[in-house]
Design a protein around this motif. Structure first.
Motif, PDB file in Angstrom:
ATOM      1  N   ALA A 189       0.832  -1.205   0.000  1.00  0.00           N
ATOM      2  CA  ALA A 189       0.000   0.000   0.000  1.00  0.00           C
ATOM      3  C   ALA A 189       0.865   1.254   0.000  1.00  0.00           C
ATOM      4  CB  ALA A 189      -0.924  -0.003   1.206  1.00  0.00           C
ATOM      5  N   THR A 190       1.914   1.261   0.828  1.00  0.00           N
ATOM      6  CA  THR A 190       2.809   2.418   0.900  1.00  0.00           C
ATOM      7  C   THR A 190       3.544   2.637  -0.415  1.00  0.00           C
ATOM      8  OG1 THR A 190       3.139   2.027   3.272  1.00  0.00           O
ATOM      9  CG2 THR A 190       4.736   3.446   2.154  1.00  0.00           C
ATOM     10  N   LEU A 192       2.759   1.571  -3.489  1.00  0.00           N
ATOM     11  CA  LEU A 192       1.858   1.972  -4.568  1.00  0.00           C
ATOM     12  C   LEU A 192       1.406   3.422  -4.412  1.00  0.00           C
ATOM     13  CD1 LEU A 192      -0.314  -1.265  -4.851  1.00  0.00           C
ATOM     14  CD2 LEU A 192       1.255  -0.360  -6.583  1.00  0.00           C
ATOM     15  N   ALA A 193       1.137   3.828  -3.167  1.00  0.00           N
ATOM     16  CA  ALA A 193       0.713   5.212  -2.916  1.00  0.00           C
ATOM     17  C   ALA A 193       1.823   6.194  -3.290  1.00  0.00           C
ATOM     18  CB  ALA A 193       0.322   5.383  -1.452  1.00  0.00           C
ATOM     19  N   THR A 196       2.232   6.296  -7.113  1.00  0.00           N
ATOM     20  CA  THR A 196       1.129   7.036  -7.733  1.00  0.00           C
ATOM     21  C   THR A 196       1.242   8.531  -7.460  1.00  0.00           C
ATOM     22  OG1 THR A 196      -0.290   5.102  -7.391  1.00  0.00           O
ATOM     23  CG2 THR A 196      -1.381   7.176  -7.921  1.00  0.00           C
ATOM     24  N   TYR A 197       1.669   8.882  -6.242  1.00  0.00           N
ATOM     25  CA  TYR A 197       1.836  10.292  -5.876  1.00  0.00           C
ATOM     26  C   TYR A 197       2.816  11.002  -6.815  1.00  0.00           C
ATOM     27  CZ  TYR A 197       3.149  14.396  -3.108  1.00  0.00           C
ATOM     28  OH  TYR A 197       3.413  15.677  -2.704  1.00  0.00           O
ATOM     29  N   TYR A 205      -3.412   8.697  -5.368  1.00  0.00           N
ATOM     30  CA  TYR A 205      -2.559   7.835  -4.555  1.00  0.00           C
ATOM     31  C   TYR A 205      -3.306   7.254  -3.362  1.00  0.00           C
ATOM     32  CZ  TYR A 205      -2.059  11.997  -1.574  1.00  0.00           C
ATOM     33  OH  TYR A 205      -2.302  13.083  -0.772  1.00  0.00           O
ATOM     34  N   GLY A 209      -3.300   3.243  -3.325  1.00  0.00           N
ATOM     35  CA  GLY A 209      -2.663   2.639  -2.163  1.00  0.00           C
ATOM     36  C   GLY A 209      -3.620   1.766  -1.369  1.00  0.00           C
ATOM     37  N   GLY A 213      -3.310  -2.281  -1.314  1.00  0.00           N
ATOM     38  CA  GLY A 213      -3.063  -2.944  -0.044  1.00  0.00           C
ATOM     39  C   GLY A 213      -4.102  -3.999   0.264  1.00  0.00           C
TER      40      GLY A 213
END
Length: 240
Positions: A189-190, A192-193, A196-197, A205, A209, A213
């Motif tokens: 999750a972290t 991917l976020a 994306t950010y 994001y 995220g 996750g």
């Protein structure tokens, strides 16, 4: 019913104090955007989503970009699809009217407290609702107080008030830690976020995220790791 509402309200008092503090920051920002006290109150009661409201206030520039604001809020609040899904066992067997009445006051804070209570097998929809009443009351009080003090506190970061939002969500996050089984989904999750950010504009994001996750957790879940049956976990959800 009232016993569960009271328990939910009392259980959320610690996070409600933090909610009021960072709500005051939103109130200060609202004054700078010339948003009236009444407009802010209507926003609190109708939207009731802290991060989305911060974005709304940030984008509040006449003439109002209604379409852009609506899309931004929709993207940020996509996470409530995941929150709602996680509450499915709690609402199993409940009527649509009951679900609508309880869900409007669901926020990150009372959801997290309810999930922690769920693991102790004492959660109920009324516990969730009581927490929502506590949190929304603190949110409205904080934002409206900040609105009144907006002319005095021009720069919230001077008093480190801007860090309160981060601090309370960090505390909520750690309260949901279940052990080693959470390591891979949290890392996914972290990652991917963050990716994306740095690659997509806006608040995507948050959605990427959260969904990533959740899918990772489902993919790596071992047989037999499922939660206890809803009958056991929510046997206390009766009107008393």
């Amino acid at each position: 019913m009232f016993k569960h509402i009271q328990r939910g309200c009392l259980a959320n008092l610690p996070v409600a104090a933090s909610v009021a503090v960072y709500g005051s920051i939103l109130g200060v920002l609202a004054v700078q955007k010339q948003i009236s006290w009444l407009q802010l109150l209507i926003m609190n009661l109708s939207v009731f989503a802290g991060s989305a409201q911060f974005v709304m206030v940030e984008m509040w520039t006449p003439p109002l970009p209604i379409v852009e604001i609506t899309l931004a809020v929709l993207v940020i609040n996509f996470r409530y699809l995941l929150i709602g899904a996680s509450l499915q066992p709690l609402f199993q067997g409940k009527s649509l009217l009951h679900k609508c009445a309880m869900m409007h006051l669901v926020a990150d804070e009372n959801w997290a407290v309810t999930m922690a209570e769920y693991r102790r097998e004492t959660a109920s929809t009324y516990f969730l609702f009581g927490g929502g009443l506590c949190v929304v009351s603190a949110w409205c009080a904080g934002t409206l107080l900040g609105h009144r003090l907006g002319a005095v506190i021009a720069n919230p970061e001077t008093y480190a008030l801007d860090f309160v939002f981060v601090a309370v969500f960090t505390a909520l996050l750690m309260s949901l830690w279940r052990g080693k089984s959470d390591i891979i989904p949290w890392i996914a999750a972290t990652g991917l976020a963050m990716l994306t950010y740095h690659t997509l504009p806006g608040k995507w994001y948050i959605v990427v995220g959260g969904v990533g996750g959740a899918l990772t957790a489902a993919l790596f879940q071992k047989p037999g790791q499922e939660k206890k049956t809803e009958r056991q976990c929510f046997k206390s959800d009766t009107i008393t």
